[in-house]
Design an enzyme around this catalytic site. Structure first.
Site, PDB file in Angstrom:
ATOM      1  N   HIS A 100      -2.048  -1.447  -6.493  1.00 19.46           N
ATOM      2  CA  HIS A 100      -2.597  -2.807  -6.638  1.00 19.46           C
ATOM      3  C   HIS A 100      -3.021  -3.365  -5.287  1.00 19.46           C
ATOM      4  CE1 HIS A 100      -2.901  -6.980  -8.115  1.00 19.46           C
ATOM      5  NE2 HIS A 100      -2.313  -7.306  -6.968  1.00 19.46           N
ATOM      6  N   GLU A 101      -2.178  -3.193  -4.281  1.00 14.14           N
ATOM      7  CA  GLU A 101      -2.531  -3.695  -2.954  1.00 14.14           C
ATOM      8  C   GLU A 101      -3.730  -2.938  -2.388  1.00 14.14           C
ATOM      9  OE1 GLU A 101      -1.366  -6.421  -2.086  1.00 14.14           O
ATOM     10  OE2 GLU A 101       0.184  -6.457  -3.634  1.00 14.14           O
ATOM     11  N   HIS A 134      -6.886  -4.502  -3.447  1.00 11.73           N
ATOM     12  CA  HIS A 134      -7.355  -5.602  -2.597  1.00 11.73           C
ATOM     13  C   HIS A 134      -8.119  -5.067  -1.385  1.00 11.73           C
ATOM     14  CE1 HIS A 134      -5.520  -8.724  -4.872  1.00 11.73           C
ATOM     15  NE2 HIS A 134      -4.275  -8.339  -4.635  1.00 11.73           N
TER      16      HIS A 134
END
Length: 236
Positions: free
Chosen positions: A106-107, A110
């Protein structure tokens, strides 16, 4: 502060809006902690840790320059677009669980957003300083309006300043949902997790997303309360 102003702010019926927002946030927080805890006990078949997962995803997307750092804390994972650093918490960095791998991916989502110039992320980054100001000073400015004899100007300023924090919460939603979508796709496409494992990561990321939804809802309810109190002052 006058007794009437004190009563209106702390004991007025509109305070129920604050309570509802707090309850929503607590439920969301409990859910993400419970879901993460559950899937942190499920080891990935590849045995890749969160840090290894992040490195593979970043490299596959041409982001070899993005550094990965280990930070202390629980679920304090984040990507810093200013320094181009992805920071993973104790529960993610060295863990090889489905939960850890999902959070790390998920990071990375980004980081990929940042590299592609994803507009909502750019807007959120630009809004951050103003949103921090609104979050810190919006309510105190409104309170000053109450303290100084229901000063309408200060109350309106407080509302508009707090609105900055609310807008930031709303812009955050598409950024977080998109990062999770990218993460799940990359975990599958790069063969990091199997189909059933990805489903576990999906549940973790969905629970995490609900914390942002709850935060946005709580902020909106707080803003609504301030507006109602200001309008009541106008009628009085």
């Amino acid at each position: 502060m006058s007794i009437l102003a004190y009563y209106r702010y702390y004991y007025d019926v509109t305070y129920l809006l604050v309570i509802i927002g707090a309850i929503l946030s607590m439920i969301a927080s409990a859910r993400v902690n419970g879901t993460f805890s559950r899937y942190s006990r499920v080891q990935s078949r590849t045995g890749m840790t969160g840090a290894q997962t992040a490195r593979r995803i970043l490299d596959r997307n041409g982001l070899q320059s993005v550094k990965i750092e280990h930070i202390h804390g629980n679920l304090t994972d984040h990507y810093d677009p200013r320094s181009k650093v992805l920071r993973l918490s104790d529960a993610t960095y060295g863990a090889a669980s489905v939960a850890a791998v999902g959070v790390a991916a998920h990071e990375c989502g980004h980081a990929v957003q940042d590299n592609e110039g994803y507009e909502p992320l750019r807007i959120r980054s630009k809004m951050a300083p103003a949103a921090n100001f609104g979050s810190r000073f919006g309510l105190p400015i409104f309170m000053m309006g109450l303290i100084f004899g229901m000063n309408e100007i200060l109350m309106q300023i407080g509302i508009w300043v707090f609105l900055l924090a609310v807008l930031f919460q709303l812009v955050t939603l598409p950024v977080e949902f998109d990062a999770s979508r990218r993460a799940l796709a990359m975990l599958t496409d790069y063969g990091i997790l199997g189909e059933q494992e990805v489903e576990g990561s999906r549940k973790v990321l969905k629970a995490a997303a609900m914390t942002y939804v709850a935060a946005a809802a709580a902020a909106i309810l707080n803003l609504l309360r301030l507006v109602l109190l200001a309008r009541r002052n106008d009628r009085d």
